[in-house]
Design a protein around this motif. Structure first.
Motif, PDB file in Angstrom:
ATOM      1  N   LEU A  48      31.327  28.282  30.897  1.00  0.00           N
ATOM      2  CA  LEU A  48      32.631  28.941  30.802  1.00  0.00           C
ATOM      3  C   LEU A  48      33.618  28.057  30.040  1.00  0.00           C
ATOM      4  O   LEU A  48      33.807  26.890  30.377  1.00  0.00           O
ATOM      5  N   ASP A  49      34.260  28.640  29.028  1.00  0.00           N
ATOM      6  CA  ASP A  49      35.285  27.896  28.290  1.00  0.00           C
ATOM      7  C   ASP A  49      36.601  27.950  29.063  1.00  0.00           C
ATOM      8  O   ASP A  49      36.693  28.579  30.124  1.00  0.00           O
ATOM      9  N   ASP A  50      37.621  27.292  28.535  1.00  0.00           N
ATOM     10  CA  ASP A  50      38.898  27.225  29.243  1.00  0.00           C
ATOM     11  C   ASP A  50      39.511  28.598  29.499  1.00  0.00           C
ATOM     12  O   ASP A  50      40.091  28.836  30.556  1.00  0.00           O
ATOM     13  N   ASP A  51      39.381  29.516  28.546  1.00  0.00           N
ATOM     14  CA  ASP A  51      39.940  30.866  28.758  1.00  0.00           C
ATOM     15  C   ASP A  51      39.275  31.535  29.958  1.00  0.00           C
ATOM     16  O   ASP A  51      39.952  32.168  30.779  1.00  0.00           O
ATOM     17  N   ARG A  52      37.970  31.397  30.063  1.00  0.00           N
ATOM     18  CA  ARG A  52      37.266  32.004  31.190  1.00  0.00           C
ATOM     19  C   ARG A  52      37.562  31.271  32.492  1.00  0.00           C
ATOM     20  O   ARG A  52      37.718  31.898  33.540  1.00  0.00           O
ATOM     21  N   LEU A  53      37.648  29.951  32.430  1.00  0.00           N
ATOM     22  CA  LEU A  53      37.988  29.184  33.641  1.00  0.00           C
ATOM     23  C   LEU A  53      39.388  29.535  34.145  1.00  0.00           C
ATOM     24  O   LEU A  53      39.666  29.427  35.337  1.00  0.00           O
ATOM     25  N   ASP A  54      40.247  29.959  33.239  1.00  0.00           N
ATOM     26  CA  ASP A  54      41.620  30.295  33.617  1.00  0.00           C
ATOM     27  C   ASP A  54      41.812  31.788  33.864  1.00  0.00           C
ATOM     28  O   ASP A  54      42.932  32.297  33.915  1.00  0.00           O
ATOM     29  N   THR A  55      40.707  32.493  34.089  1.00  0.00           N
ATOM     30  CA  THR A  55      40.732  33.914  34.426  1.00  0.00           C
ATOM     31  C   THR A  55      40.701  34.058  35.948  1.00  0.00           C
ATOM     32  O   THR A  55      39.847  33.473  36.607  1.00  0.00           O
ATOM     33  N   PRO A  56      41.621  34.844  36.506  1.00  0.00           N
ATOM     34  CA  PRO A  56      41.566  35.088  37.955  1.00  0.00           C
ATOM     35  C   PRO A  56      40.301  35.873  38.316  1.00  0.00           C
ATOM     36  O   PRO A  56      39.896  36.774  37.583  1.00  0.00           O
ATOM     37  N   TYR A  57      39.713  35.535  39.456  1.00  0.00           N
ATOM     38  CA  TYR A  57      38.495  36.242  39.871  1.00  0.00           C
ATOM     39  C   TYR A  57      38.804  37.666  40.342  1.00  0.00           C
ATOM     40  O   TYR A  57      37.914  38.499  40.412  1.00  0.00           O
ATOM     41  N   ARG A  58      40.064  37.929  40.635  1.00  0.00           N
ATOM     42  CA  ARG A  58      40.525  39.275  40.976  1.00  0.00           C
ATOM     43  C   ARG A  58      42.006  39.339  40.645  1.00  0.00           C
ATOM     44  O   ARG A  58      42.669  38.308  40.487  1.00  0.00           O
ATOM     45  N   GLU A  59      42.552  40.542  40.568  1.00  0.00           N
ATOM     46  CA  GLU A  59      43.978  40.692  40.313  1.00  0.00           C
ATOM     47  C   GLU A  59      44.767  40.021  41.432  1.00  0.00           C
ATOM     48  O   GLU A  59      44.526  40.266  42.618  1.00  0.00           O
ATOM     49  N   GLY A  60      45.687  39.145  41.050  1.00  0.00           N
ATOM     50  CA  GLY A  60      46.500  38.428  42.027  1.00  0.00           C
ATOM     51  C   GLY A  60      45.789  37.257  42.680  1.00  0.00           C
ATOM     52  O   GLY A  60      46.347  36.594  43.544  1.00  0.00           O
ATOM     53  N   GLY A  61      44.549  36.999  42.284  1.00  0.00           N
ATOM     54  CA  GLY A  61      43.772  35.907  42.881  1.00  0.00           C
ATOM     55  C   GLY A  61      43.851  34.640  42.057  1.00  0.00           C
ATOM     56  O   GLY A  61      44.460  34.583  40.992  1.00  0.00           O
ATOM     57  N   TRP A  62      43.204  33.619  42.568  1.00  0.00           N
ATOM     58  CA  TRP A  62      43.135  32.343  41.867  1.00  0.00           C
ATOM     59  C   TRP A  62      42.257  32.454  40.640  1.00  0.00           C
ATOM     60  O   TRP A  62      41.359  33.304  40.571  1.00  0.00           O
ATOM     61  N   THR A  63      42.468  31.538  39.706  1.00  0.00           N
ATOM     62  CA  THR A  63      41.583  31.445  38.554  1.00  0.00           C
ATOM     63  C   THR A  63      40.283  30.764  38.991  1.00  0.00           C
ATOM     64  O   THR A  63      40.213  30.132  40.058  1.00  0.00           O
ATOM     65  N   VAL A  64      39.270  30.888  38.157  1.00  0.00           N
ATOM     66  CA  VAL A  64      37.999  30.215  38.438  1.00  0.00           C
ATOM     67  C   VAL A  64      38.248  28.719  38.587  1.00  0.00           C
ATOM     68  O   VAL A  64      37.715  28.078  39.503  1.00  0.00           O
ATOM     69  N   ARG A  65      39.067  28.146  37.731  1.00  0.00           N
ATOM     70  CA  ARG A  65      39.394  26.715  37.797  1.00  0.00           C
ATOM     71  C   ARG A  65      40.013  26.374  39.158  1.00  0.00           C
ATOM     72  O   ARG A  65      39.633  25.399  39.807  1.00  0.00           O
ATOM     73  N   GLN A  66      40.966  27.178  39.599  1.00  0.00           N
ATOM     74  CA  GLN A  66      41.601  26.935  40.902  1.00  0.00           C
ATOM     75  C   GLN A  66      40.599  27.073  42.044  1.00  0.00           C
ATOM     76  O   GLN A  66      40.674  26.327  43.018  1.00  0.00           O
ATOM     77  N   VAL A  67      39.684  28.013  41.922  1.00  0.00           N
ATOM     78  CA  VAL A  67      38.660  28.196  42.957  1.00  0.00           C
ATOM     79  C   VAL A  67      37.816  26.926  43.076  1.00  0.00           C
ATOM     80  O   VAL A  67      37.565  26.434  44.183  1.00  0.00           O
ATOM     81  N   VAL A  68      37.378  26.385  41.950  1.00  0.00           N
ATOM     82  CA  VAL A  68      36.559  25.164  41.988  1.00  0.00           C
ATOM     83  C   VAL A  68      37.338  24.026  42.641  1.00  0.00           C
ATOM     84  O   VAL A  68      36.822  23.325  43.520  1.00  0.00           O
ATOM     85  N   HIS A  69      38.582  23.843  42.232  1.00  0.00           N
ATOM     86  CA  HIS A  69      39.396  22.771  42.822  1.00  0.00           C
ATOM     87  C   HIS A  69      39.679  23.038  44.301  1.00  0.00           C
ATOM     88  O   HIS A  69      39.701  22.107  45.115  1.00  0.00           O
ATOM     89  N   HIS A  70      39.863  24.301  44.648  1.00  0.00           N
ATOM     90  CA  HIS A  70      40.092  24.656  46.054  1.00  0.00           C
ATOM     91  C   HIS A  70      38.890  24.292  46.919  1.00  0.00           C
ATOM     92  O   HIS A  70      39.052  23.788  48.035  1.00  0.00           O
ATOM     93  N   VAL A  71      37.692  24.568  46.442  1.00  0.00           N
ATOM     94  CA  VAL A  71      36.503  24.232  47.226  1.00  0.00           C
ATOM     95  C   VAL A  71      36.482  22.731  47.500  1.00  0.00           C
ATOM     96  O   VAL A  71      36.217  22.302  48.633  1.00  0.00           O
TER      97      VAL A  71
END
Length: 179
Positions: free
Chosen positions: A42-65
């Motif tokens: 996943l490139d930066d654009d995809r990492l910065d895509t929310p996994y759902r509307e109003g949700g965290w981005t993929v990047r935030q999800v990884v850091h959250h875990v």
């Protein structure tokens, strides 16, 4: 399940015998590599895509875990060294908005790798009576047994991994299967 918030369903506590705990430990031990595989291409654009509307981005999800599992690791160690400690809750959403949540995901993936190696070793060597040790979570008011904490964080890892893989599938980003 059609609820993108809970792609593997909600956590359902149960009774965990030794074989179930061994499977959960393996699940936790392998999470960092499975998560790494899910975001590898996943490139930066995809990492910065929310996994759902109003949700965290993929990047935030990884850091959250990483944030969540660091907190959980400390909670487990407190429960093993103190009698029924009260653990400190934290504001997950506020943590996800801090500047370090914009770092490359490899930072948290490396942290998770080391953390889960230690955590799995700790879990594997617990004597039978230790699984009944508890901590008190003041935000939920719950008393949490260590066997339940193990199951909850194994579920938590799968839950967020599924956020990433389900988004990738919906968007057609990858045809690769994540172990």
């Amino acid at each position: 399940m059609n609820d993108v918030r809970f792609p593997i369903g909600p956590f359902l506590p149960a009774t965990y015998d030794a074989p179930a705990r061994a499977a959960l430990i393996l699940d936790l031990a392998t999470l960092p590599e499975r998560l790494r595989a899910a975001v590898r291409d996943l490139d930066d654009d995809r990492l910065d895509t929310p996994y759902r509307e109003g949700g965290w981005t993929v990047r935030q999800v990884v850091h959250h875990v990483a944030d969540s599992h660091m907190n959980a690791y400390v909670r487990v160690k407190l429960a093993l060294t103190e009698d029924h400690p009260t653990v400190r809750p934290y504001d997950e959403a506020a943590w996800a908005s801090l500047p370090d949540s914009r770092l490359p995901v490899d930072v948290s993936l490396s942290l998770l790798g080391a953390l889960h190696e230690r955590w799995a070793a700790l879990w594997r060597d617990l004597p039978g009576e230790a699984w009944a040790r508890t901590f008190h979570h003041p935000a939920s008011g719950e008393t949490v047994r260590l066997d339940t904490a193990l199951a909850q964080y194994a579920w938590h890892g799968r839950h967020h991994l599924a956020h990433v893989t389900a988004l990738s599938e919906r968007e057609g980003w990858t045809a690769r299967n994540v172990p």
